[in-house]
Write an enzyme that holds these catalytic residues in place. Structure first.
Site, mmCIF file in Angstrom:
data_model
loop_
_atom_site.group_PDB
_atom_site.id
_atom_site.type_symbol
_atom_site.label_atom_id
_atom_site.label_comp_id
_atom_site.label_asym_id
_atom_site.label_seq_id
_atom_site.Cartn_x
_atom_site.Cartn_y
_atom_site.Cartn_z
ATOM 1 N N GLU A 1 118.537 16.203 -4.340
ATOM 2 C CA GLU A 1 117.808 17.216 -3.568
ATOM 3 C C GLU A 1 117.101 16.590 -2.368
ATOM 4 O O GLU A 1 116.332 15.637 -2.535
ATOM 5 C CB GLU A 1 116.776 17.915 -4.471
ATOM 6 N N LYS B 1 108.324 22.558 -11.949
ATOM 7 C CA LYS B 1 109.668 22.127 -11.512
ATOM 8 C C LYS B 1 109.530 21.035 -10.452
ATOM 9 O O LYS B 1 110.261 20.052 -10.442
ATOM 10 C CB LYS B 1 110.450 23.328 -10.973
ATOM 11 N N ASP C 1 116.636 10.040 -20.964
ATOM 12 C CA ASP C 1 117.123 11.390 -21.263
ATOM 13 C C ASP C 1 116.190 12.416 -20.613
ATOM 14 O O ASP C 1 115.137 12.745 -21.155
ATOM 15 C CB ASP C 1 117.149 11.545 -22.793
ATOM 16 N N HIS D 1 112.296 20.648 5.247
ATOM 17 C CA HIS D 1 113.590 20.663 4.552
ATOM 18 C C HIS D 1 114.757 20.801 5.511
ATOM 19 O O HIS D 1 115.870 20.409 5.207
ATOM 20 C CB HIS D 1 113.651 21.865 3.602
HETATM 21 C C1 MEV Z 1 111.433 22.503 -4.937
HETATM 22 O O1 MEV Z 1 112.465 21.786 -5.583
HETATM 23 C C2 MEV Z 1 110.106 22.238 -5.609
HETATM 24 C C3 MEV Z 1 108.948 23.109 -5.083
HETATM 25 O O2 MEV Z 1 109.308 24.479 -5.201
HETATM 26 C C4 MEV Z 1 107.761 22.802 -5.982
HETATM 27 C C5 MEV Z 1 106.582 23.732 -5.786
HETATM 28 O O3 MEV Z 1 106.772 24.874 -5.345
HETATM 29 O O4 MEV Z 1 105.477 23.280 -6.126
HETATM 30 C C6 MEV Z 1 108.640 22.832 -3.644
#
Ligand code: MEV
Length: 425
Positions: free
Chosen positions: A82, A266, A282, A380
């Site tokens: 990513e 995430k 893992d 990004h």
């Molecule tokens: C993207 O992979 C992760 C984010 O969405 C985390 C977040 O929103 O805190 C940027």
């Protein structure tokens, strides 16, 4: 005392070859070790790791720079496709450095092995019998996995839990607490749980069902803290105090709302998983443990939180289960994972878990800082444009040229990249 500095500016501007040479010198890699950074997993090795192999699947292996953790500098290997993840943690590590870096720690590497006991005629008597025979159960557990015992680990205790209302009636669950030392511990725990099950059946007059580790490794938590001076967070457009406030508000949002907490977490796992993957750990078990832990109080919430200190600084804290190892399993069987561990230079599973907690907190900081200010899309865009250019067939120097054109035109689409490629000189 290790005096090497991980602070590098403009690392992203170096060529991959320059970065590799520098990291190899930093970590004292031999030529053979450096060579494994390029697709180190041969087909034969892959065939031994798992079943039905027809090839290997490569991911970018990157280095996050600028980390100082408990006063020591680290270069952090991360395997992740990513865009922005590695740049983001390196940026956040630079910010945290200004406040003295990350302070981290971790519990002893104790895993939980579960033995499910069904058809137990007298739950009270069974529970009592298990507690009375604890020493015998633990001795049997240790005998089942002598190597762990030899390395200083072994069975540390047991707990009995009663699940009174399940779809098939009441059951007892025995938790065996096993210290796997520098291994992740899955094998040791599963072997041990299977070995003690017949004794538990005899003690309880019941029938053993499942015998398997729990991925909710809440005896094996790792945590990280950092404090960032507000002025480090500021820019021309966003004063530091406003960024602190924005990050504190973002944290409150994630603490209160599971929809936001899932995305917040995430982001943390973007960092943690990438280190897990690079070091042969893992990541699925880490994910399972992290999410279950995030819901431990009956509602799903944030693994990392941020608040403003009395001095107006930003203070962050993360705590999560991190069952990872530096011996056994893929950590040693995968040649690139072995080299990644050497680059990281951790001496124990405990240290690896603590470093990963710092990376998770750094990732969260970078994401919240971007989200609370200009949003993440701007940063990004350039990286995304590169991926689109590659997907459209650009190679070598064309990648940068096409990506720059896509960004300048403000349309990052593969069809447009193909058109631009078709018009190349
Ligand atoms: C993207 O992979 C992760 C984010 O969405 C985390 C977040 O929103 O805190 C940027």
């Amino acid at each position: 005392m290790d005096k090497r500095s991980s602070r590098v500016s403009g690392f992203y501007r170096w060529t991959a070859e320059e970065r590799r040479r520098w990291v190899a010198a930093w970590a004292g890699l031999s030529a053979a070790e450096a060579a494994t950074l390029d697709c180190g997993l041969a087909l034969d090795d892959a065939d031994r790791l798992t079943e039905n192999v027809i090839g290997t699947f490569a991911l970018p292996l990157s280095i996050a720079v600028n980390f100082t953790i408990n006063g020591r500098d680290y270069l952090v290997p991360m395997a992740v496709e990513e865009p922005s993840v590695v740049a983001a943690v390196s940026h956040a590590a630079k910010l945290a450095r200004a406040g003295g870096g990350f302070q981290v720690g971790a519990d002893e590497p104790v895993m939980i092995g579960q033995v499910q006991l069904l058809d137990v005629p007298d739950l009270d008597a069974a529970e009592e019998a298990i507690h009375r025979a604890e020493a015998e159960v633990l001795a049997l557990a240790d005998a089942a996995h002598p190597t762990i015992k030899k390395r200083g680990g072994g069975a540390r205790g047991l707990e009995v839990r009663r699940l009174s209302q399940t779809a098939v009636g009441p059951m007892l669950v025995v938790h065996l607490l096993v210290d796997g030392r520098d291994a992740m511990g899955a094998n040791a725990v599963n072997t041990t749980a299977e070995a003690v099950a017949p004794l538990l059946e005899r003690l309880t007059d019941g029938r053993a069902g499942l015998r398997i580790l729990s991925n909710l490794a809440d005896r094996r938590l790792a945590w990280a803290r950092c404090i960032i001076p507000a002025q480090e967070l500021g820019s021309e457009d966003y004063p530091g105090t406003r960024v602190v406030q924005g990050i504190v508000e973002a944290s409150a949002f994630a603490q209160a709302d599971p929809y936001r907490a899932a995305t917040h977490n995430k982001g943390i796992l973007n960092g943690v998983d990438a280190v897990a993957l690079a070091t042969g750990n893992d990541w699925r078990s880490i994910e399972a443990g992290a999410h279950a832990f995030a819901a431990r109080e009956g509602h799903y919430t944030a693994l990392a939180t941020w608040e403003e200190t009395e001095q107006g600084e930003l203070a962050g804290h993360l705590e999560m289960p991190l069952a990872v190892g530096i011996v056994g399993g893929t950590t040693q069987a995968h040649p690139t994972a072995r080299v990644a561990l050497k680059i990281l230079g951790v001496q124990s599973a405990h240290e690896l878990a603590a470093v990963m907690a710092a990376v998770g907190l750094a990732q969260n900081l970078a994401a919240l800082k971007a989200l609370a200010t200009e949003g993440i899309q701007r940063g990004h865009l350039a990286l995304h444009a590169r991926q689109v250019a590659v997907a459209a067939g650009a190679t070598g120097a064309e990648v940068e040229r096409i990506a720059a054109a896509l960004v300048a035109e403000g349309q990052i689409r593969e069809t447009r990249a193909r058109e631009l490629l078709a018009h190349r000189a």
